[in-house]
Design an enzyme around this catalytic site. Structure first.
Site, PDB file in Angstrom:
ATOM      1  N   ASP A  33       0.825  -1.211   0.000  1.00  0.00           N
ATOM      2  CA  ASP A  33       0.000   0.000   0.000  1.00  0.00           C
ATOM      3  C   ASP A  33       0.864   1.268   0.000  1.00  0.00           C
ATOM      4  O   ASP A  33       1.956   1.278   0.572  1.00  0.00           O
ATOM      5  CB  ASP A  33      -0.928  -0.015   1.228  1.00  0.00           C
ATOM      6  CG  ASP A  33      -2.132   0.903   1.044  1.00  0.00           C
ATOM      7  OD1 ASP A  33      -2.353   1.392  -0.081  1.00  0.00           O
ATOM      8  OD2 ASP A  33      -2.851   1.125   2.036  1.00  0.00           O
ATOM      9  N   HIS A  50       2.335   3.200  -9.162  1.00  0.00           N
ATOM     10  CA  HIS A  50       2.146   1.743  -9.284  1.00  0.00           C
ATOM     11  C   HIS A  50       3.340   1.106  -9.996  1.00  0.00           C
ATOM     12  O   HIS A  50       3.809   0.035  -9.612  1.00  0.00           O
ATOM     13  CB  HIS A  50       0.845   1.431 -10.030  1.00  0.00           C
ATOM     14  CG  HIS A  50      -0.394   1.806  -9.275  1.00  0.00           C
ATOM     15  ND1 HIS A  50      -0.601   1.426  -7.956  1.00  0.00           N
ATOM     16  CD2 HIS A  50      -1.494   2.521  -9.632  1.00  0.00           C
ATOM     17  CE1 HIS A  50      -1.782   1.901  -7.553  1.00  0.00           C
ATOM     18  NE2 HIS A  50      -2.338   2.569  -8.533  1.00  0.00           N
ATOM     19  N   LEU A 144       9.701 -21.499  -3.876  1.00  0.00           N
ATOM     20  CA  LEU A 144       8.806 -20.531  -3.242  1.00  0.00           C
ATOM     21  C   LEU A 144       7.392 -20.571  -3.839  1.00  0.00           C
ATOM     22  O   LEU A 144       7.225 -20.573  -5.057  1.00  0.00           O
ATOM     23  CB  LEU A 144       9.401 -19.121  -3.451  1.00  0.00           C
ATOM     24  CG  LEU A 144       8.519 -17.927  -3.063  1.00  0.00           C
ATOM     25  CD1 LEU A 144       8.350 -17.847  -1.545  1.00  0.00           C
ATOM     26  CD2 LEU A 144       9.110 -16.623  -3.598  1.00  0.00           C
TER      27      LEU A 144
END
Ligand code: IPE
Ligand code: IPE
Ligand code: MG
Length: 254
Positions: A33, A50, A144
């Site tokens: 965020d 972004h 992962l």
């Protein structure tokens, strides 16, 4: 869980000792965020915020993999984010394509298993195909677990699970009494993965915003003030070490 050998096998970019990382989480969730505020601060269009955020994303994924953490869940686009201006939604959709185009080869080479959390069917066709290809290409990878939440909502995920269980029961293929907390989690997007141990939300906001509601039942929460595009690997290390110092009791006395 994390093994010390693993840390030494791969060279960590920072001068941290294995001791610093002796208690790593198995599953980290991040609410990325602050892109909008970062853009505003730099007098840039929100799309630039972004885009800068994807640079942080790259570094954080790499570092998570280097440390041998089992699962990383990243909140990229919520079911509520459709309510943003169309121009911003379009920019985020474009970033999804750009991110996978530039990262998929390296992630696959690193044995990363990609899973999209969320309902892909509402996304534009090209984004759906790109995400599906990334999932299929890395499906057999054993490294992962990289979960990227796109058009994801925690309540939506739980309701879907309930719906599937109800229809199995209605067809007589499942006894309602056999449903347990554990078996319920098999119907979530994160089926088979450990619960979230550590949730990090950058930018100082202290809320879940509908992220991984079921999986975060016993997560430790950290809310660094740093905006996501400014969040560094060193900040991440600090969060991981703060996690290591937490006393997790799970309701018991010990
Ligand atoms: C988070 O950054 C990224 C997405 C929601 C896609 P924001 O865009 O929410 O940043 P702020 O909260 O406006 O600063
Ligand atoms: C949550 O952030 C969603 C993502 C980071 C993708 P938001 O910025 O959308 O959440 P709110 O609106 O502050 O709760
Ligand atoms: Mg925000």
């Amino acid at each position: 869980m994390f093994s010390i050998e693993h840390l030494f096998r791969k060279s960590a970019p920072h001068a941290r000792t294995a001791d610093d990382f002796s208690r790593l989480p198995a599953h980290v969730a991040i609410i990325m965020d602050g892109n909008g505020r970062w853009a505003k601060k730099h007098r840039l269009a929100v799309a630039k915020g972004h885009r800068q955020g994807t640079e942080t994303l790259r570094e954080i994924i790499r570092h998570t993999d280097d440390l041998g953490i089992r699962a990383l869940s990243l909140y990229a686009f919520s079911t509520e984010n459709w309510s943003r201006p169309q121009e911003e939604v379009d920019a985020l959709m474009q970033l999804i394509l750009d991110f996978f185009a530039s990262e998929i080869d390296e992630l696959d080479a690193k044995n990363v298993h990609i899973l999209i959390l969320g309902d892909k069917s509402r996304l534009p066709r090209l984004q759906q195909e790109t995400l599906l290809q990334a999932e299929e290409r890395t499906a057999k990878n054993t490294g992962l677990h990289l979960n990227i939440a796109i058009n994801y909502g925690g309540r939506d995920e739980i309701v879907r699970a309930a719906r599937r269980l109800a229809s199995l029961a209605a067809e007589g293929r499942l006894s309602p009494d056999s449903i347990t907390e554990h078996s319920f989690s098999d119907y979530l997007y994160t089926s088979g993965q450990p619960d979230v141990d550590l949730l990090i939300r950058t930018s100082g906001e202290m809320r879940l915003s509908n992220f991984l509601l079921y999986q975060c039942a016993y997560a430790e929460f950290l809310f660094p003030k740093t905006l996501w595009p400014d969040f560094t690997v060193a900040d991440y290390d600090d969060a991981l070490m703060a996690f290591g110092r937490r006393n997790r009791r799970f309701g018991s006395r010990s």
